[in-house]
Scaffold this active site. Structure first.
Site, PDB file in Angstrom:
ATOM      1  N   THR A   1     -37.672  38.943 -34.296  1.00  0.00           N
ATOM      2  CA  THR A   1     -38.212  39.403 -32.968  1.00  0.00           C
ATOM      3  C   THR A   1     -39.725  39.994 -33.337  1.00  0.00           C
ATOM      4  O   THR A   1     -39.775  41.054 -33.989  1.00  0.00           O
ATOM      5  CB  THR A   1     -37.381  40.262 -31.831  1.00  0.00           C
ATOM      6  OG1 THR A   1     -36.517  39.671 -31.554  1.00  0.00           O
ATOM      7  CG2 THR A   1     -38.477  40.296 -30.866  1.00  0.00           C
TER       8      THR A   1
ATOM      9  N   CYS B   1     -34.245  45.048 -28.377  1.00  0.00           N
ATOM     10  CA  CYS B   1     -35.080  43.917 -28.079  1.00  0.00           C
ATOM     11  C   CYS B   1     -35.982  44.455 -27.019  1.00  0.00           C
ATOM     12  O   CYS B   1     -37.343  44.612 -27.270  1.00  0.00           O
ATOM     13  CB  CYS B   1     -34.397  42.849 -27.551  1.00  0.00           C
ATOM     14  SG  CYS B   1     -33.955  41.973 -29.256  1.00  0.00           S
TER      15      CYS B   1
HETATM   16  C1  UDX Z   1     -31.806  40.526 -24.900  1.00  0.00           C
HETATM   17  C2  UDX Z   1     -32.116  39.108 -24.299  1.00  0.00           C
HETATM   18  O1  UDX Z   1     -31.514  38.963 -23.429  1.00  0.00           O
HETATM   19  C3  UDX Z   1     -31.929  38.321 -25.479  1.00  0.00           C
HETATM   20  O2  UDX Z   1     -32.298  36.808 -25.085  1.00  0.00           O
HETATM   21  C4  UDX Z   1     -32.950  38.501 -26.516  1.00  0.00           C
HETATM   22  O3  UDX Z   1     -32.887  37.547 -27.586  1.00  0.00           O
HETATM   23  C5  UDX Z   1     -32.556  39.899 -27.190  1.00  0.00           C
HETATM   24  O4  UDX Z   1     -32.553  40.777 -26.014  1.00  0.00           O
HETATM   25  P1  UDX Z   1     -29.658  41.715 -25.567  1.00  0.00           P
HETATM   26  O5  UDX Z   1     -30.521  43.153 -25.773  1.00  0.00           O
HETATM   27  O6  UDX Z   1     -28.645  41.404 -26.112  1.00  0.00           O
HETATM   28  O7  UDX Z   1     -30.416  40.377 -25.355  1.00  0.00           O
HETATM   29  O8  UDX Z   1     -28.993  42.311 -23.995  1.00  0.00           O
HETATM   30  P2  UDX Z   1     -29.061  41.788 -22.626  1.00  0.00           P
HETATM   31  O9  UDX Z   1     -27.818  41.505 -21.988  1.00  0.00           O
HETATM   32  O10 UDX Z   1     -30.413  40.824 -22.156  1.00  0.00           O
HETATM   33  O11 UDX Z   1     -29.261  43.216 -21.797  1.00  0.00           O
HETATM   34  C6  UDX Z   1     -30.427  44.009 -22.260  1.00  0.00           C
HETATM   35  C7  UDX Z   1     -30.363  45.344 -21.437  1.00  0.00           C
HETATM   36  O12 UDX Z   1     -30.526  45.062 -20.130  1.00  0.00           O
HETATM   37  C8  UDX Z   1     -28.915  45.966 -21.502  1.00  0.00           C
HETATM   38  O13 UDX Z   1     -29.409  47.343 -21.727  1.00  0.00           O
HETATM   39  C9  UDX Z   1     -28.312  45.850 -20.177  1.00  0.00           C
HETATM   40  O14 UDX Z   1     -27.446  46.740 -19.904  1.00  0.00           O
HETATM   41  C10 UDX Z   1     -29.751  45.838 -19.177  1.00  0.00           C
HETATM   42  N1  UDX Z   1     -29.354  44.965 -17.865  1.00  0.00           N
HETATM   43  C11 UDX Z   1     -29.208  43.874 -18.103  1.00  0.00           C
HETATM   44  C12 UDX Z   1     -29.273  45.851 -16.806  1.00  0.00           C
HETATM   45  O15 UDX Z   1     -29.594  46.841 -16.669  1.00  0.00           O
HETATM   46  N2  UDX Z   1     -29.423  45.078 -15.580  1.00  0.00           N
HETATM   47  C13 UDX Z   1     -29.115  43.689 -15.777  1.00  0.00           C
HETATM   48  O16 UDX Z   1     -28.778  43.047 -14.742  1.00  0.00           O
HETATM   49  C14 UDX Z   1     -28.859  43.019 -16.895  1.00  0.00           C
END
Ligand code: UDX
Length: 438
Positions: A121, A264
């Protein structure tokens, strides 16, 4: 095709196993010698559902190997992925020193036509710099070593699933030869119907920022709405359900809670803001996304304070320490941030996570960590559900009440059924929903 992957973190290792699984000949390499040794003995270095099995399978089938020597790994490869870490500097800017170093090493060891694929990234513009580094190092291979941007969209906890069955593959490149090589690499996926989008390099890089910032925007939107709902005595979960029924909006990423964390989103949004400022466009919405995210954690802390009055000499069980369910990754974990802030206010914090106990202990050695949710909750004045792990949704509330000092739950992820919490006799404080008193 012969593929090398430099960097075997979450993205790099998922790239290794998925490309090997579809029949490519893959070599992974990493500067961390211990990690390479671990991978050579077929051990996944972190928790990721399905990773261990697939790793064993492709290594046993002889399609994936790991080497300490990056030069050896890279020489002869037709495609070289750069999946090294890009940590944030204090300024918010991504530190790209590892990307540059990988570029130099690749150039020195490359034996001929190769596509160097940027998958870490990175801020938009990185591929151009990488291209320049390659040409400086090996002017003789100009035109033979080209660069592509191939941003990764995989989610931790679903990395294997996402890399075996991606929603889309994005390739940014400048010349037909590079596109041809990338099409060949991804043919096993496109043959199964996965769309492959081809753009310029900088468009691909910017598209990755755009996706992550938009997902974070959805989360911050629902968290801001949670604050309004709390003041209006409305229910943000029901509001999210209503919004989700509109196909233009969609229900996903509308779960209010402690906010987003992980390696990320926080880093990407800061980097995107700096990037747009560098391009002379002020994008204050991005800072606002981050501010609302911080506010979500403050809101949880206020609920705990309101429920317990003084935090000194109170024991608080924080259930869940990873940044989200399905991973043992604790980087930028809202749960750990909350634990730190509670400890700073004098509380005794008892942590537990189904998968992240070891990584949390490494990151925050002062935190008391338990092997079981009930052990952590024993004698607690408050239980905070900080991560949406399934097992916390199935907690035996009667048993919990029995062992706790006060029957108080702050549900930072709206995981429990408020009706059940009431029946069990809890003071129950969810996020953006009406509190329940026994
Ligand atoms: C993210 C992107 O989704 C992915 O496409 C990118 O390549 C990398 O970053 P990731 O960090 O694995 O992926 O997690 P993700 O499932 O997207 O959740 C990110 C954060 O948001 C987590 O802390 C999660 O708890 C939070 N989240 C997610 C919420 O607080 N509410 C939601 O409705 C969804």
């Amino acid at each position: 095709m012969k593929v090398a992957v430099v960097g075997t973190g979450h993205v790099g290792l998922a790239t290794c196993v998925s490309l090997a699984a579809v029949g490519h000949d893959v070599i992974g390499t990493d500067a961390d010698r211990e990690r390479v040794a671990q991978l050579q003995s077929r051990q996944a270095p972190f928790h990721e559902p399905g990773l261990q099995d697939l790793l064993e399978r492709v290594v046993d089938e002889g399609r994936l190997r790991f080497l300490h020597d990056a030069a050896q790994a890279v020489s002869g490869a037709e495609i070289v992925f750069v999946c090294v870490g890009t940590p944030a500097r204090a300024s918010g800017e991504a530190n790209l020193a590892a990307v540059e170093k990988a570029g130099r090493e690749i150039a020195r060891s490359s034996t001929g036509p190769a596509v160097v694929v940027e998958k870490s990234t990175v801020p938009a513009g990185t591929a151009r710099q990488l291209q320049r580094t390659l040409h400086h190092e090996r002017p003789d291979l100009r035109g033979q070593i080209t660069v592509a941007s191939n941003p990764e969209f995989l989610r931790e906890g679903k990395a294997v699933e996402d890399s075996m069955d991606p929603s889309r593959i994005l390739v940014g490149a400048d010349d037909p030869e590079t596109f041809r090589a990338m099409r060949r690499l991804y043919k096993p996926f496109t043959e199964k119907g996965c769309p492959l989008v081809e753009t310029s390099i900088v468009t691909a890089e910017l598209a990755k920022h755009a996706c992550n910032a938009f997902l974070a925007l959805k989360i911050s939107y629902i968290n801001a709405l949670a604050r309004v709902a709390e003041r209006a005595d409305a229910d943000v979960v029901e509001i999210a359900d209503v919004m989700g029924l509109d196909p233009r909006i969609g229900r996903s990423f509308l779960d209010a809670g402690l906010g987003y964390g992980g390696y990320c989103f926080p880093k990407d949004i800061a980097a995107f803001e700096r990037l747009s400022r560098g391009l002379h466009y002020e994008f204050p919405l991005l800072e606002e996304i981050a501010r609302i995210n911080r506010e979500a954690l403050d809101a949880a802390l206020s609920k705990i304070r309101a429920a317990l009055w003084n935090l000194e000499e109170k024991r608080i069980a924080v259930l869940g320490l990873s940044y989200k369910a399905g991973t043992d990754d604790v980087r930028f974990s809202p749960a750990l941030d909350l634990a730190v802030r509670l400890m700073e206010e004098g509380a005794e914090v008892a942590g537990y996570d189904p998968k992240a106990n070891a990584t949390a202990a490494e990151d925050l050695p002062v935190l008391k960590i338990y092997d079981d949710a009930y052990e952590a909750a024993s004698g607690a004045h408050c239980v905070v559900i900080a991560v949406e792990w399934e097992e916390f949704g199935n907690l035996e509330l009667d048993r919990l009440k029995e062992i706790m000092a006060y029957p108080v739950i702050v549900d930072g992820r709206n995981l429990l059924d408020p009706g059940k919490a009431k029946v069990a006799g809890f003071h129950y404080y969810p996020m953006g929903r009406p509190a329940v008193e026994p």
